[in-house]
Write a protein that holds these residues in place. Structure first.
Motif, PDB file in Angstrom:
ATOM      1  N   ALA A  56      42.797 -52.051  95.360  1.00 18.06           N
ATOM      2  CA  ALA A  56      43.490 -52.364  94.103  1.00 18.06           C
ATOM      3  C   ALA A  56      44.005 -53.807  94.094  1.00 18.06           C
ATOM      4  O   ALA A  56      44.256 -54.371  93.025  1.00 18.06           O
ATOM      5  N   LEU A  57      44.133 -54.397  95.273  1.00 15.76           N
ATOM      6  CA  LEU A  57      44.582 -55.794  95.354  1.00 15.76           C
ATOM      7  C   LEU A  57      43.577 -56.756  94.731  1.00 15.76           C
ATOM      8  O   LEU A  57      43.932 -57.872  94.351  1.00 15.76           O
ATOM      9  N   ILE A  58      42.334 -56.314  94.613  1.00 18.12           N
ATOM     10  CA  ILE A  58      41.303 -57.171  94.025  1.00 18.12           C
ATOM     11  C   ILE A  58      41.666 -57.557  92.589  1.00 18.12           C
ATOM     12  O   ILE A  58      41.362 -58.658  92.136  1.00 18.12           O
ATOM     13  N   ALA A  59      42.376 -56.682  91.894  1.00 20.88           N
ATOM     14  CA  ALA A  59      42.770 -56.972  90.509  1.00 20.88           C
ATOM     15  C   ALA A  59      43.761 -58.129  90.418  1.00 20.88           C
ATOM     16  O   ALA A  59      43.958 -58.690  89.334  1.00 20.88           O
ATOM     17  N   SER A  60      44.352 -58.520  91.544  1.00 17.22           N
ATOM     18  CA  SER A  60      45.278 -59.666  91.518  1.00 17.22           C
ATOM     19  C   SER A  60      44.551 -60.964  91.194  1.00 17.22           C
ATOM     20  O   SER A  60      45.194 -61.974  90.892  1.00 17.22           O
ATOM     21  N   VAL A  61      43.228 -60.939  91.203  1.00 17.27           N
ATOM     22  CA  VAL A  61      42.466 -62.143  90.863  1.00 17.27           C
ATOM     23  C   VAL A  61      42.760 -62.598  89.438  1.00 17.27           C
ATOM     24  O   VAL A  61      42.773 -63.799  89.152  1.00 17.27           O
ATOM     25  N   VAL A  62      43.036 -61.648  88.536  1.00 18.33           N
ATOM     26  CA  VAL A  62      43.261 -62.011  87.136  1.00 18.33           C
ATOM     27  C   VAL A  62      44.530 -62.854  86.976  1.00 18.33           C
ATOM     28  O   VAL A  62      44.463 -63.975  86.433  1.00 18.33           O
ATOM     29  N   PRO A  63      45.703 -62.380  87.431  1.00 25.42           N
ATOM     30  CA  PRO A  63      46.878 -63.245  87.280  1.00 25.42           C
ATOM     31  C   PRO A  63      46.833 -64.484  88.182  1.00 25.42           C
ATOM     32  O   PRO A  63      47.380 -65.527  87.813  1.00 25.42           O
ATOM     33  N   LEU A  64      46.169 -64.393  89.324  1.00 22.62           N
ATOM     34  CA  LEU A  64      46.066 -65.586  90.173  1.00 22.62           C
ATOM     35  C   LEU A  64      45.171 -66.643  89.534  1.00 22.62           C
ATOM     36  O   LEU A  64      45.438 -67.848  89.642  1.00 22.62           O
ATOM     37  N   TYR A  65      44.140 -66.212  88.841  1.00 18.07           N
ATOM     38  CA  TYR A  65      43.311 -67.136  88.058  1.00 18.07           C
ATOM     39  C   TYR A  65      44.168 -67.783  86.970  1.00 18.07           C
ATOM     40  O   TYR A  65      44.109 -68.993  86.748  1.00 18.07           O
ATOM     41  N   VAL A 112      43.885 -60.149 102.710  1.00 19.56           N
ATOM     42  CA  VAL A 112      43.957 -60.244 104.172  1.00 19.56           C
ATOM     43  C   VAL A 112      45.406 -60.117 104.645  1.00 19.56           C
ATOM     44  O   VAL A 112      45.687 -59.393 105.616  1.00 19.56           O
ATOM     45  N   ALA A 113      46.322 -60.771 103.968  1.00 21.85           N
ATOM     46  CA  ALA A 113      47.718 -60.710 104.375  1.00 21.85           C
ATOM     47  C   ALA A 113      48.276 -59.297 104.287  1.00 21.85           C
ATOM     48  O   ALA A 113      48.924 -58.807 105.221  1.00 21.85           O
ATOM     49  N   VAL A 114      48.006 -58.623 103.191  1.00 19.70           N
ATOM     50  CA  VAL A 114      48.520 -57.253 103.033  1.00 19.70           C
ATOM     51  C   VAL A 114      47.828 -56.301 104.010  1.00 19.70           C
ATOM     52  O   VAL A 114      48.477 -55.434 104.601  1.00 19.70           O
ATOM     53  N   THR A 115      46.546 -56.456 104.200  1.00 21.01           N
ATOM     54  CA  THR A 115      45.801 -55.560 105.068  1.00 21.01           C
ATOM     55  C   THR A 115      46.184 -55.719 106.531  1.00 21.01           C
ATOM     56  O   THR A 115      46.353 -54.735 107.239  1.00 21.01           O
ATOM     57  N   TYR A 116      46.355 -56.944 106.989  1.00 19.78           N
ATOM     58  CA  TYR A 116      46.575 -57.169 108.412  1.00 19.78           C
ATOM     59  C   TYR A 116      48.008 -57.458 108.817  1.00 19.78           C
ATOM     60  O   TYR A 116      48.368 -57.309 109.976  1.00 19.78           O
ATOM     61  N   LEU A 117      48.837 -57.842 107.868  1.00 17.86           N
ATOM     62  CA  LEU A 117      50.210 -58.172 108.226  1.00 17.86           C
ATOM     63  C   LEU A 117      51.213 -57.066 107.873  1.00 17.86           C
ATOM     64  O   LEU A 117      52.320 -57.069 108.384  1.00 17.86           O
ATOM     65  N   THR A 139      43.235 -64.376  96.016  1.00 16.57           N
ATOM     66  CA  THR A 139      43.047 -62.934  96.152  1.00 16.57           C
ATOM     67  C   THR A 139      42.619 -62.575  97.570  1.00 16.57           C
ATOM     68  O   THR A 139      43.103 -61.591  98.142  1.00 16.57           O
ATOM     69  N   VAL A 140      41.745 -63.371  98.147  1.00 18.97           N
ATOM     70  CA  VAL A 140      41.323 -63.134  99.533  1.00 18.97           C
ATOM     71  C   VAL A 140      42.524 -63.263 100.470  1.00 18.97           C
ATOM     72  O   VAL A 140      42.728 -62.422 101.362  1.00 18.97           O
ATOM     73  N   VAL A 141      43.335 -64.284 100.276  1.00 20.03           N
ATOM     74  CA  VAL A 141      44.529 -64.464 101.105  1.00 20.03           C
ATOM     75  C   VAL A 141      45.468 -63.273 100.965  1.00 20.03           C
ATOM     76  O   VAL A 141      45.979 -62.743 101.958  1.00 20.03           O
ATOM     77  N   VAL A 142      45.707 -62.841  99.738  1.00 15.68           N
ATOM     78  CA  VAL A 142      46.581 -61.682  99.497  1.00 15.68           C
ATOM     79  C   VAL A 142      46.009 -60.443 100.176  1.00 15.68           C
ATOM     80  O   VAL A 142      46.730 -59.711 100.869  1.00 15.68           O
ATOM     81  N   ALA A 201      52.664 -61.588  91.797  1.00 19.60           N
ATOM     82  CA  ALA A 201      53.591 -61.155  92.851  1.00 19.60           C
ATOM     83  C   ALA A 201      54.096 -59.736  92.583  1.00 19.60           C
ATOM     84  O   ALA A 201      54.154 -58.907  93.500  1.00 19.60           O
ATOM     85  N   VAL A 202      54.445 -59.451  91.350  1.00 17.70           N
ATOM     86  CA  VAL A 202      54.923 -58.106  90.995  1.00 17.70           C
ATOM     87  C   VAL A 202      53.807 -57.083  91.193  1.00 17.70           C
ATOM     88  O   VAL A 202      54.038 -55.992  91.722  1.00 17.70           O
ATOM     89  N   TYR A 203      52.598 -57.432  90.808  1.00 24.02           N
ATOM     90  CA  TYR A 203      51.472 -56.511  90.969  1.00 24.02           C
ATOM     91  C   TYR A 203      51.213 -56.218  92.447  1.00 24.02           C
ATOM     92  O   TYR A 203      51.059 -55.056  92.834  1.00 24.02           O
ATOM     93  N   VAL A 204      51.172 -57.238  93.275  1.00 21.18           N
ATOM     94  CA  VAL A 204      50.936 -57.040  94.705  1.00 21.18           C
ATOM     95  C   VAL A 204      52.064 -56.207  95.309  1.00 21.18           C
ATOM     96  O   VAL A 204      51.819 -55.292  96.105  1.00 21.18           O
ATOM     97  N   ALA A 205      53.290 -56.491  94.922  1.00 24.25           N
ATOM     98  CA  ALA A 205      54.419 -55.707  95.420  1.00 24.25           C
ATOM     99  C   ALA A 205      54.287 -54.240  95.002  1.00 24.25           C
ATOM    100  O   ALA A 205      54.587 -53.330  95.793  1.00 24.25           O
ATOM    101  N   ALA A 206      53.839 -53.991  93.786  1.00 23.64           N
ATOM    102  CA  ALA A 206      53.653 -52.616  93.317  1.00 23.64           C
ATOM    103  C   ALA A 206      52.561 -51.910  94.117  1.00 23.64           C
ATOM    104  O   ALA A 206      52.721 -50.741  94.491  1.00 23.64           O
ATOM    105  N   VAL A 207      51.468 -52.604  94.377  1.00 26.99           N
ATOM    106  CA  VAL A 207      50.376 -52.010  95.165  1.00 26.99           C
ATOM    107  C   VAL A 207      50.886 -51.601  96.543  1.00 26.99           C
ATOM    108  O   VAL A 207      50.608 -50.499  97.024  1.00 26.99           O
TER     109      VAL A 207
END
Length: 125
Positions: free
Chosen positions: A45-54, A119-124, A114-117, A30-36
């Motif tokens: 850069a949101l693709i890197a969220s896969v690591v903490p989400l995993y 898509v959500a950030v890109t389109y919302l 990561t896909v949800v994040v 969450a902190v990483y996505v917020a920073a991006v």
């Protein structure tokens, strides 16, 4: 609680550790996505969220299943009385088979998140 090969290899104390791993990893994501978003980094850069989400998925699955992938790999279990080595080859094989399945589930959940994040950030936003 008893050790059950391929079913349960950790007790309540170890379960709590896995839950904390999952919650901590989710917070990092969450902190990483917020920073991006806040720093207007490139969307890729949101693709890197896969690591903490995993990591979050891994912690949650290990907590829910009462099963540690790392312990299975090392050939041990800890259901409350300290780590014990698995002596039976069939039990070890059952644990490692479950570990592979849990790891695949965690990776799938991490990628899906990561896909949800993305898509959500890109389109919302």
């Amino acid at each position: 609680m008893e050790y059950q090969p391929g079913v349960c290899n950790i007790g309540p104390t170890q379960q709590r550790r896995r839950l904390l791993l999952g919650v901590g990893s989710l917070l990092v994501a969450a902190v990483y996505v917020a920073a991006v978003v806040a720093l207007a980094w490139p969307r890729w850069a949101l693709i890197a969220s896969v690591v903490p989400l995993y990591g979050a998925a891994m912690g949650a699955l290990q907590y829910r299943e009462r099963f540690c992938i790392g312990f299975a790999g090392m050939g041990v279990f800890d259901v409350g009385d300290g780590a014990n080595e698995i002596q039976n080859e069939a039990a070890l094989a059952a644990d490692r088979k479950k570990a592979v399945r849990l790891n695949a589930k965690a990776m799938a959940l991490g990628v899906a998140g990561t896909v949800v994040v993305f898509v959500a950030v890109t389109y919302l936003l």
